[in-house]
Design an enzyme around this catalytic site. Structure first.
Site, PDB file in Angstrom:
ATOM      1  N   ASN A  88      36.443  47.732  32.815  1.00 60.28           N
ATOM      2  CA  ASN A  88      37.794  47.575  32.399  1.00 60.28           C
ATOM      3  C   ASN A  88      39.069  48.302  32.350  1.00 60.28           C
ATOM      4  OD1 ASN A  88      38.449  47.599  28.429  1.00 60.28           O
ATOM      5  ND2 ASN A  88      38.723  46.086  30.017  1.00 60.28           N
ATOM      6  N   SER A  92      39.407  43.319  34.680  1.00 58.93           N
ATOM      7  CA  SER A  92      39.435  42.508  33.125  1.00 58.93           C
ATOM      8  C   SER A  92      40.593  42.720  32.586  1.00 58.93           C
ATOM      9  CB  SER A  92      37.957  43.355  31.706  1.00 58.93           C
ATOM     10  OG  SER A  92      38.281  44.102  32.359  1.00 58.93           O
ATOM     11  N   ASP A 210      36.602  43.835  42.975  1.00 60.09           N
ATOM     12  CA  ASP A 210      36.221  44.795  42.566  1.00 60.09           C
ATOM     13  C   ASP A 210      37.492  45.674  43.906  1.00 60.09           C
ATOM     14  OD1 ASP A 210      36.536  47.028  41.328  1.00 60.09           O
ATOM     15  OD2 ASP A 210      34.446  47.684  40.759  1.00 60.09           O
TER      16      ASP A 210
END
Length: 242
Positions: A88, A92, A210
């Site tokens: 996070n 996100s 990522d």
């Protein structure tokens, strides 16, 4: 537009990274304050039951001083979306920022509740990665979220939970199955969990990669995918809830 949350037990069975194991958080129970009833003078012309009935507060539909017989308008609950990645701090929160920006530009702020979370708590309480914030800012998108871990109540509070990759989705669903043994959660909660890239129209990727260990181009790629997916996501939600 960030949702409030209370600490919850860490999920020891979820994958974690970034050099440190997760910590244990406590779960606090809600409480109710009971206020003593107001005392009203009795009237001999009314029965005690009727008198108590008249002591109950009345909810008016307007702020006029005269009593109103109009029923109060039903408040429409905002559609709630939760974006989830691993820590996070990159994907996100970027998705949260992109979607908030899109919703604001279309004047739909009041119709949405938007938040983000991670499957681990290693970065709990931290701002998003400065590289992600800088890349988004160059596109006029502000990322202001603070990292937190996903919790059981998210399956009640949110209508849609979007995972950035397949591993995130598997971890979310795995946690849900374990939480069901000690939490009262919707039987169809698993249907709320979807992949972010399932909404992409301009890109063929099935996952948002990522960018944490990559270079600047990785953050730009993430934003490209998120802008594509968020456009389609908003169209889909608007069509389904018209």
């Amino acid at each position: 537009m960030r949702a409030l949350y209370s600490g919850v037990p860490t999920i020891p069975y979820l994958r974690f990274c970034h050099h440190s194991p997760p910590t244990i958080l406590s779960l606090e129970s809600p409480f109710v304050i009971h206020l003593p009833p107001k005392q009203y003078p009795s009237r001999s012309s009314n029965s005690p039951l009727l008198q108590r009935h008249r002591q109950r507060p009345t909810i008016a539909a307007s702020m006029a001083s005269a009593p109103s017989t109009t029923e109060p308008e039903t408040e429409i609950k905002p559609f709630s979306v939760l974006f989830v990645c691993l820590g996070n701090i990159c994907r996100s929160p970027a998705a949260e920022g992109v979607f908030i920006d899109l919703v604001k530009k279309r004047g739909l702020d009041s119709k949405f509740k938007i938040d983000s979370a991670g499957t681990i708590n290693y970065h709990e309480g931290n701002e998003a990665d400065p590289r992600m914030r800088a890349a988004a800012k160059r596109r006029g998108i502000m990322i202001t979220s603070i990292s937190r871990q996903i919790q059981p109540s998210d399956f009640i509070d949110f209508d849609l939970i979007l995972a950035m990759d397949k591993t995130n989705k598997d971890d979310i669903l795995g946690a849900l199955e374990r939480w069901k043994f000690r939490e009262t959660l919707p039987a169809d909660a698993h249907k709320k969990v979807r992949l972010m890239c399932s909404y992409c129209k301009k890109h063929d990727e099935t996952e948002v990669p990522d960018p944490y260990y990559g270079g600047p181009q990785g953050f730009e790629k993430v934003l490209d995918l998120l802008e594509d997916a968020c456009e389609s996501l908003l169209e889909s939600i608007s069509a389904e809830n018209t």
